[in-house]
Design an enzyme around this catalytic site. Sequence first.
Site, PDB file in Angstrom:
ATOM      1  N   ARG A   1       2.493   6.879  -1.842  1.00 50.66           N
ATOM      2  CA  ARG A   1       2.535   5.409  -1.511  1.00 50.66           C
ATOM      3  C   ARG A   1       3.627   4.674  -1.182  1.00 50.66           C
ATOM      4  O   ARG A   1       4.701   4.850  -1.774  1.00 50.66           O
ATOM      5  CB  ARG A   1       1.822   4.654  -2.779  1.00 50.66           C
ATOM      6  CG  ARG A   1       0.441   4.573  -2.749  1.00 50.66           C
ATOM      7  CD  ARG A   1      -0.254   4.030  -4.040  1.00 50.66           C
ATOM      8  NE  ARG A   1       0.606   3.054  -4.823  1.00 50.66           N
ATOM      9  CZ  ARG A   1       0.057   2.312  -5.973  1.00 50.66           C
ATOM     10  NH1 ARG A   1      -1.291   2.983  -6.682  1.00 50.66           N
ATOM     11  NH2 ARG A   1       0.757   1.353  -6.405  1.00 50.66           N
TER      12      ARG A   1
ATOM     13  N   ARG B   1      -3.043  -9.353 -14.659  1.00 49.47           N
ATOM     14  CA  ARG B   1      -1.694  -8.708 -14.300  1.00 49.47           C
ATOM     15  C   ARG B   1      -0.758 -10.076 -14.997  1.00 49.47           C
ATOM     16  O   ARG B   1       0.379  -9.929 -15.235  1.00 49.47           O
ATOM     17  CB  ARG B   1      -1.270  -8.792 -12.974  1.00 49.47           C
ATOM     18  CG  ARG B   1      -1.614  -7.526 -12.164  1.00 49.47           C
ATOM     19  CD  ARG B   1      -0.894  -6.435 -12.859  1.00 49.47           C
ATOM     20  NE  ARG B   1      -0.060  -5.450 -11.977  1.00 49.47           N
ATOM     21  CZ  ARG B   1      -0.631  -4.566 -11.308  1.00 49.47           C
ATOM     22  NH1 ARG B   1      -1.712  -4.220 -11.465  1.00 49.47           N
ATOM     23  NH2 ARG B   1       0.329  -3.851 -10.581  1.00 49.47           N
TER      24      ARG B   1
ATOM     25  N   ARG C   1       8.897  -2.959  -9.998  1.00 50.39           N
ATOM     26  CA  ARG C   1       7.279  -3.262 -10.437  1.00 50.39           C
ATOM     27  C   ARG C   1       7.233  -3.047 -12.174  1.00 50.39           C
ATOM     28  O   ARG C   1       6.502  -3.508 -12.927  1.00 50.39           O
ATOM     29  CB  ARG C   1       6.339  -1.975 -10.065  1.00 50.39           C
ATOM     30  CG  ARG C   1       6.097  -2.211  -8.587  1.00 50.39           C
ATOM     31  CD  ARG C   1       5.573  -0.901  -7.907  1.00 50.39           C
ATOM     32  NE  ARG C   1       4.527  -0.166  -8.393  1.00 50.39           N
ATOM     33  CZ  ARG C   1       4.331   1.016  -8.161  1.00 50.39           C
ATOM     34  NH1 ARG C   1       4.766   1.726  -7.436  1.00 50.39           N
ATOM     35  NH2 ARG C   1       2.930   1.590  -8.705  1.00 50.39           N
TER      36      ARG C   1
ATOM     37  N   ARG D   1       3.551  10.961  -7.285  1.00 51.10           N
ATOM     38  CA  ARG D   1       2.318  10.810  -7.174  1.00 51.10           C
ATOM     39  C   ARG D   1       1.906  11.109  -5.376  1.00 51.10           C
ATOM     40  O   ARG D   1       2.900  10.549  -4.712  1.00 51.10           O
ATOM     41  CB  ARG D   1       1.859   9.423  -7.514  1.00 51.10           C
ATOM     42  CG  ARG D   1       0.602   9.014  -6.927  1.00 51.10           C
ATOM     43  CD  ARG D   1      -0.111   7.906  -7.508  1.00 51.10           C
ATOM     44  NE  ARG D   1       0.877   6.745  -7.468  1.00 51.10           N
ATOM     45  CZ  ARG D   1       0.637   5.572  -7.773  1.00 51.10           C
ATOM     46  NH1 ARG D   1      -0.596   5.458  -8.577  1.00 51.10           N
ATOM     47  NH2 ARG D   1       1.405   4.667  -8.003  1.00 51.10           N
TER      48      ARG D   1
ATOM     49  N   LYS E   1      -3.860   4.225 -15.487  1.00 48.72           N
ATOM     50  CA  LYS E   1      -5.023   3.383 -15.457  1.00 48.72           C
ATOM     51  C   LYS E   1      -6.070   3.946 -14.422  1.00 48.72           C
ATOM     52  O   LYS E   1      -6.963   4.104 -14.323  1.00 48.72           O
ATOM     53  CB  LYS E   1      -4.613   1.960 -15.178  1.00 48.72           C
ATOM     54  CG  LYS E   1      -3.539   1.314 -15.899  1.00 48.72           C
ATOM     55  CD  LYS E   1      -3.295   0.061 -15.744  1.00 48.72           C
ATOM     56  CE  LYS E   1      -2.526  -0.106 -14.168  1.00 48.72           C
ATOM     57  NZ  LYS E   1      -1.129   0.279 -14.122  1.00 48.72           N
TER      58      LYS E   1
HETATM   59  P1  AP5 Z   1      -2.110   6.687 -11.914  1.00 47.51           P
HETATM   60  O1  AP5 Z   1      -3.399   6.845 -12.759  1.00 47.51           O
HETATM   61  O2  AP5 Z   1      -2.137   6.486 -10.362  1.00 47.51           O
HETATM   62  O3  AP5 Z   1      -1.438   5.417 -12.604  1.00 47.51           O
HETATM   63  P2  AP5 Z   1      -1.821   3.790 -12.748  1.00 47.51           P
HETATM   64  O4  AP5 Z   1      -1.439   3.414 -14.138  1.00 47.51           O
HETATM   65  O5  AP5 Z   1      -2.981   3.621 -11.893  1.00 47.51           O
HETATM   66  O6  AP5 Z   1      -0.387   3.539 -11.615  1.00 47.51           O
HETATM   67  P3  AP5 Z   1      -0.203   2.516 -10.460  1.00 47.51           P
HETATM   68  O7  AP5 Z   1       1.012   2.728  -9.950  1.00 47.51           O
HETATM   69  O8  AP5 Z   1      -1.413   2.680  -9.657  1.00 47.51           O
HETATM   70  O9  AP5 Z   1      -0.409   1.146 -11.023  1.00 47.51           O
HETATM   71  P4  AP5 Z   1       0.146  -0.142 -10.708  1.00 47.51           P
HETATM   72  O10 AP5 Z   1      -0.190  -1.030 -11.466  1.00 47.51           O
HETATM   73  O11 AP5 Z   1       1.659  -0.154 -10.316  1.00 47.51           O
HETATM   74  O12 AP5 Z   1      -0.307  -0.147  -8.990  1.00 47.51           O
HETATM   75  P5  AP5 Z   1      -1.654  -1.134  -8.493  1.00 47.51           P
HETATM   76  O13 AP5 Z   1      -2.160  -0.348  -7.435  1.00 47.51           O
HETATM   77  O14 AP5 Z   1      -2.450  -1.700  -9.480  1.00 47.51           O
HETATM   78  O15 AP5 Z   1      -1.283   7.586 -12.275  1.00 47.51           O
HETATM   79  C1  AP5 Z   1       0.092   7.767 -11.849  1.00 47.51           C
HETATM   80  C2  AP5 Z   1       0.567   9.151 -11.341  1.00 47.51           C
HETATM   81  O16 AP5 Z   1       0.745  10.051 -12.825  1.00 47.51           O
HETATM   82  C3  AP5 Z   1      -0.399  10.060 -10.853  1.00 47.51           C
HETATM   83  O17 AP5 Z   1       0.381  11.182  -9.864  1.00 47.51           O
HETATM   84  C4  AP5 Z   1      -1.197  10.934 -11.526  1.00 47.51           C
HETATM   85  O18 AP5 Z   1      -1.804  12.017 -11.137  1.00 47.51           O
HETATM   86  C5  AP5 Z   1      -0.240  10.972 -12.812  1.00 47.51           C
HETATM   87  N1  AP5 Z   1      -0.824  10.930 -14.201  1.00 47.51           N
HETATM   88  C6  AP5 Z   1      -1.777  10.149 -14.661  1.00 47.51           C
HETATM   89  N2  AP5 Z   1      -2.075  10.588 -16.065  1.00 47.51           N
HETATM   90  C7  AP5 Z   1      -1.081  11.474 -16.374  1.00 47.51           C
HETATM   91  C8  AP5 Z   1      -1.148  12.341 -17.530  1.00 47.51           C
HETATM   92  N3  AP5 Z   1      -1.708  12.123 -18.644  1.00 47.51           N
HETATM   93  N4  AP5 Z   1      -0.344  13.066 -17.538  1.00 47.51           N
HETATM   94  C9  AP5 Z   1       0.540  13.573 -16.204  1.00 47.51           C
HETATM   95  N5  AP5 Z   1       0.420  12.924 -15.071  1.00 47.51           N
HETATM   96  C10 AP5 Z   1      -0.589  11.883 -15.034  1.00 47.51           C
HETATM   97  O19 AP5 Z   1      -0.772  -2.100  -7.742  1.00 47.51           O
HETATM   98  C11 AP5 Z   1      -0.167  -2.176  -6.625  1.00 47.51           C
HETATM   99  C12 AP5 Z   1       0.568  -3.505  -6.213  1.00 47.51           C
HETATM  100  O20 AP5 Z   1      -0.641  -4.230  -5.834  1.00 47.51           O
HETATM  101  C13 AP5 Z   1       1.232  -4.254  -7.306  1.00 47.51           C
HETATM  102  O21 AP5 Z   1       2.663  -3.850  -7.315  1.00 47.51           O
HETATM  103  C14 AP5 Z   1       0.931  -5.847  -6.677  1.00 47.51           C
HETATM  104  O22 AP5 Z   1       1.837  -5.967  -5.827  1.00 47.51           O
HETATM  105  C15 AP5 Z   1      -0.260  -5.579  -6.252  1.00 47.51           C
HETATM  106  N6  AP5 Z   1      -1.459  -5.970  -7.309  1.00 47.51           N
HETATM  107  C16 AP5 Z   1      -2.400  -5.236  -7.895  1.00 47.51           C
HETATM  108  N7  AP5 Z   1      -3.215  -5.818  -8.744  1.00 47.51           N
HETATM  109  C17 AP5 Z   1      -2.446  -7.251  -8.702  1.00 47.51           C
HETATM  110  C18 AP5 Z   1      -2.952  -8.396  -9.443  1.00 47.51           C
HETATM  111  N8  AP5 Z   1      -4.022  -8.276 -10.462  1.00 47.51           N
HETATM  112  N9  AP5 Z   1      -2.478  -9.228  -9.351  1.00 47.51           N
HETATM  113  C19 AP5 Z   1      -1.323  -9.513  -8.427  1.00 47.51           C
HETATM  114  N10 AP5 Z   1      -0.885  -8.335  -7.727  1.00 47.51           N
HETATM  115  C20 AP5 Z   1      -1.269  -7.302  -7.708  1.00 47.51           C
END
Ligand code: AP5
Length: 220
Positions: A159, A87, A170, A126, A13
């Site tokens: 991270r 979410r 997660r 990552r 994402k």
């Molecule tokens: P990346 O693009 O970073 O993936 P992502 O889907 O953004 O993954 P996240 O881990 O950031 O999502 P998340 O939803 O767990 O975390 P968030 O920060 O929202 O890619 C991941 C890796 O893969 C990278 O190394 C990239 O280079 C690689 N990659 C990408 N595409 C690729 C491809 N096609 N081929 C190969 N490699 C690839 O949330 C973190 C925490 O915050 C949550 O656990 C929660 O506690 C809190 N939080 C956030 N939002 C909310 C909400 N709305 N409500 C409540 N709590 C929340």
Amino acid sequence: MRVVLLGAPGSGKGTQAQKLVARYGMPQISTGDLLREAVSEGSVLGKKASMAMDAGELVADEIVLGMIRERLDRQDPAGFVLDGFPRNETQAGALEGLLETIGQPLDCAVLMDVDFEILMQRLTGRRSCPQCGRVYNVYFSPPQQTDVCDHCGGRLEQRTDDNEATIRNRLEVYESRTRPLIGFYARRDLLQIVDAEGDIDEVFERLISALEHLRKSGSA
Ligand code: AP5
């Protein structure tokens, strides 16, 4: 264009949201980034959020919704790409109401579809640069020099929630709380599914083609 990117942790994402920003110029609104910023500033909100984040649980809805309301108040004519929000159904309902109030309904919610096994590798591999925000992956897109950002020379970091135990939680939280949003958006005829396996540019091409298709059909 007003887009939600839905998908499991590691589905890409954040990576694809950054590419949409570069292509269409809309702002990326990532609740994960906003929360991490609050944690690193040591604000009251950050302190409240950090325990849930370290455990891989969702942060309380009222905290996240407060941040989103404030952010969406600053409207941008190019729209927005929401990454990591909503979410759960409470957040999705609140977003719908909020966008209705400001007369800016969503154009689509894109599900980034990736097999479970691949997610773990993407997340444990990552690394990000705290200075310029570039994201790498030690398995798929490593920096030229170990742990050093190619772009600005910053020291890459992992991270704190990208460890195996927290990742497992997660992914479980995604299955139970977030996956039901697929139905939520399908019922509103807003769902697009993009195959998010394969390399980053390949996935981006598929994403663009789904969005351009909507644009041409007049739905975005
Ligand atoms: P990346 O693009 O970073 O993936 P992502 O889907 O953004 O993954 P996240 O881990 O950031 O999502 P998340 O939803 O767990 O975390 P968030 O920060 O929202 O890619 C991941 C890796 O893969 C990278 O190394 C990239 O280079 C690689 N990659 C990408 N595409 C690729 C491809 N096609 N081929 C190969 N490699 C690839 O949330 C973190 C925490 O915050 C949550 O656990 C929660 O506690 C809190 N939080 C956030 N939002 C909310 C909400 N709305 N409500 C409540 N709590 C929340």
